[in-house]
Scaffold this active site. Structure first.
Site, PDB file in Angstrom:
ATOM      1  N   ALA A  73       9.710 -16.454 -11.616  1.00 42.72           N
ATOM      2  CA  ALA A  73       8.612 -15.517 -11.879  1.00 42.72           C
ATOM      3  C   ALA A  73       9.167 -14.289 -12.581  1.00 42.72           C
ATOM      4  CB  ALA A  73       7.953 -15.094 -10.573  1.00 42.72           C
ATOM      5  N   LYS A  74       8.297 -13.487 -13.116  1.00 40.34           N
ATOM      6  CA  LYS A  74       8.713 -12.191 -13.659  1.00 40.34           C
ATOM      7  C   LYS A  74       7.538 -11.245 -13.597  1.00 40.34           C
ATOM      8  CE  LYS A  74      12.473 -10.545 -15.686  1.00 40.34           C
ATOM      9  NZ  LYS A  74      13.821 -11.095 -15.516  1.00 40.34           N
TER      10      LYS A  74
END
Ligand code: GLU
Length: 425
Positions: A114-115
Site C-alpha cells: 500500500a502507499k
C-alpha cells in the site's frame, strides 16, 4: 537512414505508474502469467481519497487531498509509507503501492502493498499545521489502518514525529494503545532499534552483494550518492565504513564533489547543524545535481526522487553499478540502454527493501511486547537482504533477464502462488 535511426526517440515516460507497468508486463510475459492473475494484480484492490479541512495558523481553513491506495493484501496486511509532497497524485501513489507489493514479496515478509500520500508542501507548514493534518488524515483512515489490516510507515517528508501522531490518534480512537498500527515510530513509543538506519543499510548490503558478483573491490570503488535524507546519508556512511570512497553527495539544494572523498560523518554533522541542508558544505566543490549522476564513478546510488535517470541522460551515465535507494529513480526507457551498456542495476524493490524489512521486525516486536538489540536487528536484516538478492539473482539468470525483471518475476510468482491457494468468490 542511419542518422534517422540514431535520432530515434526512446519510448519513455515520467509517469511512475507507466514505469511500473512496463516492468510488470515484461515479467508477466516472461513467466507466462495467466490473464486472471494479471488482471487482479493490474489494479489496486482499494483506492481511498479523502479531502481534509485543516485550520491553518493564520485562521484560514485549507482543504488537503489525501490518498491511501491498497494495491494488494494477498500475502498479508498491506504495508507502505505515507509521503507529504506537492507531487503526490493518484498515479504516483498507485505505482508506489504496487511497488510495495513487489518489494514485500521480494523481501519475503508476510505483507501486501500500500502507499499513502497527502498533497502538501511541508516546508511551508508549521509543526502545528502538520500535526493537525496528520491527525485529520488518521481519523479519516481509522477504518483503513489496522495492525492486521494496513500498516503505514514513513516515506518522503514524513518521519518519527508523524508516525507518533498517527499512533496517538489511532490509539485514542480505539481506546487502547496500538503501537503495531504503524512502523517507523520513535523508540520511546515502540519503535525498533536500527529502523532509522535500515533502508540505507540495506542499500549497502545489496551493493556489497552486487560488488562481489562484479568482482569490485570496495577499496578501489568510487561512489556517488544522490540524496542525503534518511536513505542516502546512511547509505553513504555505510559505504565509507566498508572502505569505499564517496566522492559526491547531494540534496535538493545542491551537489558536492571531492575526488579525494567526502568525510560522510562530518557532512551528516554539518547537515544536522544546518537545518537539514548541505548548503555551504566545506571541503568539496559545489556541482549541479544532474552532473552528479554523470560523474566518472564506479557506483551510483540514486537515493532521492523518481525519474532521475531517463532517456535523455542515460547515455552519459558512467557508473558500472547502480543501486536504487529511491523508489523508481530510473525510467523504463532508460532500463534497456543501461542493459546494453552493461550496467548492473540493483532495482528499488530489492535494494531499498531493508527499510520495510525492519518495519516488519518493529511490528513483530510490538506484537510480542519484547524488544531486540540493535545487533539482532542488523543481523536479521543483513541476512534477509542477502537472501532476497540471491533469489532475484537466480531468477535473472534463469530467465536471462535484468536483475529488475528477475526481482519482479520472483515477486509475481510468490503473489500468484498465494493467490491460487486463496482463490476468490
Ligand atoms: N516508505 C518505505 C518504502 O518505500 C518504507 C515502507 C515501510 O516501512 O512500510 O519502502
Amino acid at each position: 537512414m542511419k542518422q534517422k535511426e540514431n535520432k530515434k526517440e526512446i519510448k519513455d515516460s515520467n509517469n511512475p505508474l507507466e514505469s511500473m507497468f512496463a516492468r510488470f508486463d515484461t515479467a508477466a510475459k516472461c513467466i507466462g502469467l495467466d490473464d486472471e492473475t494479471y488482471n487482479v494484480l493490474k489494479v489496486p484492490s482499494k483506492e481511498i481519497i479523502v479531502n481534509l479541512p485543516v485550520y491553518m495558523d493564520n485562521g484560514s481553513t485549507q482543504v488537503f487531498h489525501g490518498y491511501r491506495i491498497i494495491h494488494s493484501t494477498i500475502l498479508g496486511p498491506s504495508k507502505g509509507g505515507i509521503r507529504y509532497s506537492m507531487e503526490v497524485d493518484l498515479d504516483e501513489v498507485k505505482a508506489l503501492a504496487a511497488w510495495m507489493t513487489w518489494k514485500c514479496a521480494v523481501a519475503d515478509i508476510p505483507y501486501g502493498g500500500a502507499k499513502g500520500g497527502i498533497k502538501c508542501d511541508p516546508s511551508k507548514m508549521s509543526k502545528g499545521e502538520l500535526e493537525r493534518l496528520t491527525r485529520a488524515y488518521t481519523v479519516a483512515m481509522a477504518d483503513v489502518f489496522g495492525v492486521d489490516r494496513d500498516i503505514p510507515a514513513p516515506d518522503m517528508n514524513t518521519g518519527q514525529q508523524e508516525m507518533a501522531w498517527i499512533v496517538d490518534t489511532y490509539s485514542k480512537i480505539k481506546r487502547e494503545f496500538v503501537p503495531g498500527v504503524v512502523t517507523g515510530k520513535p523508540l520511546s513509543l515502540g519503535g525498533s532499534l536500527g529502523r532509522k538506519e535500515a533502508t540505507g543499510r540495506g542499500v549497502m548490503i545489496a551493493t556489497m552483494e552486487a560488488m562481489e558478483k562484479l568482482k569490485m573491490d570496495p577499496r578501489k570503488t568510487l561512489a556517488a550518492v544522490q540524496g542525503f535524507g534518511n536513505v542516502g546519508s546512511y547509505a553513504a556512511l555505510y559505504y565509507q565504513e566498508r572502505g569505499m570512497k564517496v566522492v559526491a553527495i547531494s540534496d535538493a539544494w545542491g551537489a558536492y564533489y571531492n575526488p579525494k572523498g567526502i568525510d560522510i560523518p562530518k557532512a551528516i554533522e554539518y547537515r544536522d547543524a544546518n537545518h537539514g541542508r548541505l548548503t555551504g558544505l566545506k571541503g568539496a566543490t559545489k556541482i549541479e545535481n544532474e552532473d552528479l549522476l554523470e560523474l566518472k564513478v564506479d557506483l551510483l546510488a540514486p537515493c532521492a526522487l523518481e525519474n532521475q535517470i531517463h532517456s535523455h541522460n542515460v547515455q552519459k551515465i558512467k557508473a558500472k553499478l547502480i543501486v536504487e535507494g529511491a523508489n523508481g529513480p530510473i525510467t523504463f526507457g532508460a532500463d534497456n540502454v543501461l542493459q546494453e551498456k552493461g550496467v548492473l542495476v540493483i532495482p528499488d524493490i530489492l535494494a531499498n527493501g531493508g527499510g520495510v524489512t525492519v518495519s516488519y521486525f518493529e511490528w513483530v516486536q510490538n506484537r510480542n511486547g519484547y524488544y531486540w538489540t540493535e545487533e539482532d536487528v542488523f543481523n536479521k536484516e543483513d541476512a534477509s537482504v542477502k537472501n532476497a538478492f540471491s533469489n532475484c539473482w537466480k531468477e535473472s539468470k534463469k530467465h536471462k533477464v535484468t536483475m529488475r525483471i528477475g526481482a519482479y518475476i520472483f515477486a509475481l510468482q510468490k503473489v500468484a502462488d498465494a493467490m491460487k491457494f486463496r482463490g476468490h468468490f
